[in-house]
Design an enzyme around this catalytic site. Structure first.
Site, PDB file in Angstrom:
ATOM      1  N   LYS A 167       0.021  -3.417  -7.020  1.00 25.75           N
ATOM      2  CA  LYS A 167       0.826  -2.538  -6.155  1.00 25.75           C
ATOM      3  C   LYS A 167       2.302  -2.976  -6.155  1.00 25.75           C
ATOM      4  O   LYS A 167       2.697  -3.880  -6.874  1.00 25.75           O
ATOM      5  CB  LYS A 167       0.239  -2.536  -4.738  1.00 25.75           C
ATOM      6  CG  LYS A 167      -1.217  -2.050  -4.688  1.00 25.75           C
ATOM      7  CD  LYS A 167      -1.372  -0.635  -5.176  1.00 25.75           C
ATOM      8  CE  LYS A 167      -2.712   0.006  -4.880  1.00 25.75           C
ATOM      9  NZ  LYS A 167      -3.917  -0.744  -5.203  1.00 25.75           N
TER      10      LYS A 167
HETATM   11  C1  LIG Z   1      -4.921   5.066  -2.664  1.00 27.46           C
HETATM   12  C2  LIG Z   1      -5.600   3.770  -2.329  1.00 27.46           C
HETATM   13  N1  LIG Z   1      -6.063   3.566  -1.087  1.00 27.46           N
HETATM   14  C3  LIG Z   1      -6.661   2.428  -0.734  1.00 27.46           C
HETATM   15  C4  LIG Z   1      -6.845   1.403  -1.626  1.00 27.46           C
HETATM   16  C5  LIG Z   1      -7.536   0.143  -1.202  1.00 27.46           C
HETATM   17  O1  LIG Z   1      -6.655  -0.948  -1.312  1.00 27.46           O
HETATM   18  P1  LIG Z   1      -7.157  -2.453  -1.279  1.00 27.46           P
HETATM   19  O2  LIG Z   1      -7.555  -2.817  -2.679  1.00 27.46           O
HETATM   20  O3  LIG Z   1      -5.947  -3.226  -0.817  1.00 27.46           O
HETATM   21  O4  LIG Z   1      -8.271  -2.537  -0.314  1.00 27.46           O
HETATM   22  C6  LIG Z   1      -6.387   1.547  -2.936  1.00 27.46           C
HETATM   23  C7  LIG Z   1      -6.577   0.489  -3.921  1.00 27.46           C
HETATM   24  O5  LIG Z   1      -6.363   0.626  -5.090  1.00 27.46           O
HETATM   25  C8  LIG Z   1      -5.748   2.763  -3.300  1.00 27.46           C
HETATM   26  O6  LIG Z   1      -5.299   2.965  -4.547  1.00 27.46           O
END
Ligand SMILES: Cc1ncc(COP(=O)(O)O)c(C=O)c1O
Length: 386
Positions: free
Chosen positions: A188
């Site tokens: 990210k």
């Molecule tokens: C659009 C979106 N929402 C939520 C998440 C969840 O993130 P995390 O991996 O920090 O739990 C991701 C992870 O890739 C994502 O791309």
């Protein structure tokens, strides 16, 4: 191998983490609240709760909004599964909003149709989850107008969108929404290894999310049911979780956040490079460009490949060491979602999914590598046999 994305870790990040490792607090110390304050200030939100992933952030956001098994939640169809799973954790019924076939962002017209139908059935959703796919802001003003008309809560899933700007508002300032969540996974915009954050301007939601992230335990005597007890006393007021971010992770977040504008600038430059190199090939559909009203964080550079050729291009590029990726299978197509409901096929989401490929884009990408990737991709698109 050239990845589609990867972290940028420099000496100052390592120094920041080391300083916490040498300090008295590895968790529940000052680095977490510093990171929360600095992120809230960066996006211009009143409150922030740092947690151990964006998935946890989505879960406590749903909990704070009071989502229950009798509720409905509408979610953008093109996203990572966590955007919808957070509602399923609470037993809520999830329905999917179709997306624009070129951006993958939710189609406001389809959302409105779903709301009209839901109102007729007296089954309006409690929450809408809008995903800023690839860092490109959704049309928040239009969604906000529907929010006012139909009375749902709005969560912005901004896992991709730290640093994006919509009509002068940094994504995360919650001007149009109740809660915004960020992800700090390594691919990210900034990273804490694993990590996430909830932003809000609503004090009540903030307090609830804070409690849900730490066992539901209240330590502030001002908010206790029994205010007469000595210092050791605390109360568990909700059934919460241990979703806390550690100070070690927060220290990485603080040093990453201090460089976020530089990371964003490099992503924007590379997005321009991609555009310059690929725009001559009319077989490719390039992502929409930034405008004054919509500035992407360029988490992903997603191009549309001619129909039927995407998987060949994906496989061949990977075979040649270029680790492109597909974001995402429409969530309703996953076997789990297929097993719980007979979901309709959504044409915009299917179109987007069938054609889209995410090309390498990250701050430490080398321009020469980008040029090589572009030449390889253009060569494949030109090949007669595909
Ligand atoms: C659009 C979106 N929402 C939520 C998440 C969840 O993130 P995390 O991996 O920090 O739990 C991701 C992870 O890739 C994502 O791309």
């Amino acid at each position: 191998m050239i990845p589609y994305s990867t972290q940028t870790i420099e000496d100052d990040d390592i120094d920041s983490v080391n300083s916490v490792l040498r300090s008295p607090y590895l968790t529940c110390g000052p680095a977490v609240s510093d990171f929360e304050e600095q992120t809230a200030a960066y996006v211009n939100a009143s409150y922030a709760v740092a947690v151990n992933s964006c998935t946890s952030a989505l879960h406590i956001a749903m909990l704070a909004l009071g989502v229950k098994s009798s509720d409905r939640v509408f979610v953008s169809a093109i996203s990572f599964v966590a955007s919808a799973n957070c509602a399923r954790y609470l037993g809520a019924e999830v329905d999917f909003i179709d997306t624009d076939k070129y951006t993958g962002n939710l189609d406001v017209n389809h959302l409105e149709e779903m709301l009209i139908e839901a109102e007729k059935q007296n089954r309006l959703p409690k929450v809408v989850v809008a995903v800023h796919l690839s860092g490109r802001p959704v049309d928040l003003e239009k969604i906000y107008a529907l929010k006012l008309k139909y009375g749902f809560y709005l969560i912005e899933d901004a896992a991709h969108a730290l640093g994006a700007v919509y009509k002068g508002h940094k994504i995360g300032d919650c001007f149009y929404s109740d809660i915004t969540v960020f992800s700090f996974h390594p691919v990210k915009i900034i990273t804490t290894a694993e990590g996430g954050m909830c932003l809000t301007n609503n004090e009540d939601l903030y307090r609830k999310m804070r409690l849900f992230s730490s066992h539901g335990i209240e330590k502030d005597s001002m908010y206790m049911t029994d205010q007469s007890r000595p210092n050791y006393y605390y109360e568990m007021q909700y059934l919460g979780f241990n979703y806390r971010m550690s100070d070690v992770h927060a220290a990485l977040g603080i040093s990453q956040l201090s460089k976020v504008d530089d990371f964003l600038a490099r992503r924007r430059e590379f997005a321009k490079d991609w555009e310059e190199l690929l725009s001559a090939d009319k077989n490719l559909t390039l992502p929409v460009a930034d405008t004054e009203n919509s500035i992407s964080s360029w988490h992903l550079y997603q191009v549309g490949i001619p129909f039927g050729k995407r998987d060949y291009v994906y496989n061949t590029l990977r075979h040649r060491g270029i680790c492109v990726q597909v974001h995402y299978l429409p969530i309703y197509k996953h076997p789990y979602y297929q097993s719980i409901k007979n979901y309709p096929t959504l044409p915009g989401a299917e179109y987007f999914f069938e054609r889209t490929l995410s090309l390498p884009l990250y701050p430490k990408l080398k321009r020469l590598d980008l040029q090589m990737c572009a030449a390889t991709l253009l060569g494949l698109i030109d090949e007669k046999k595909i």
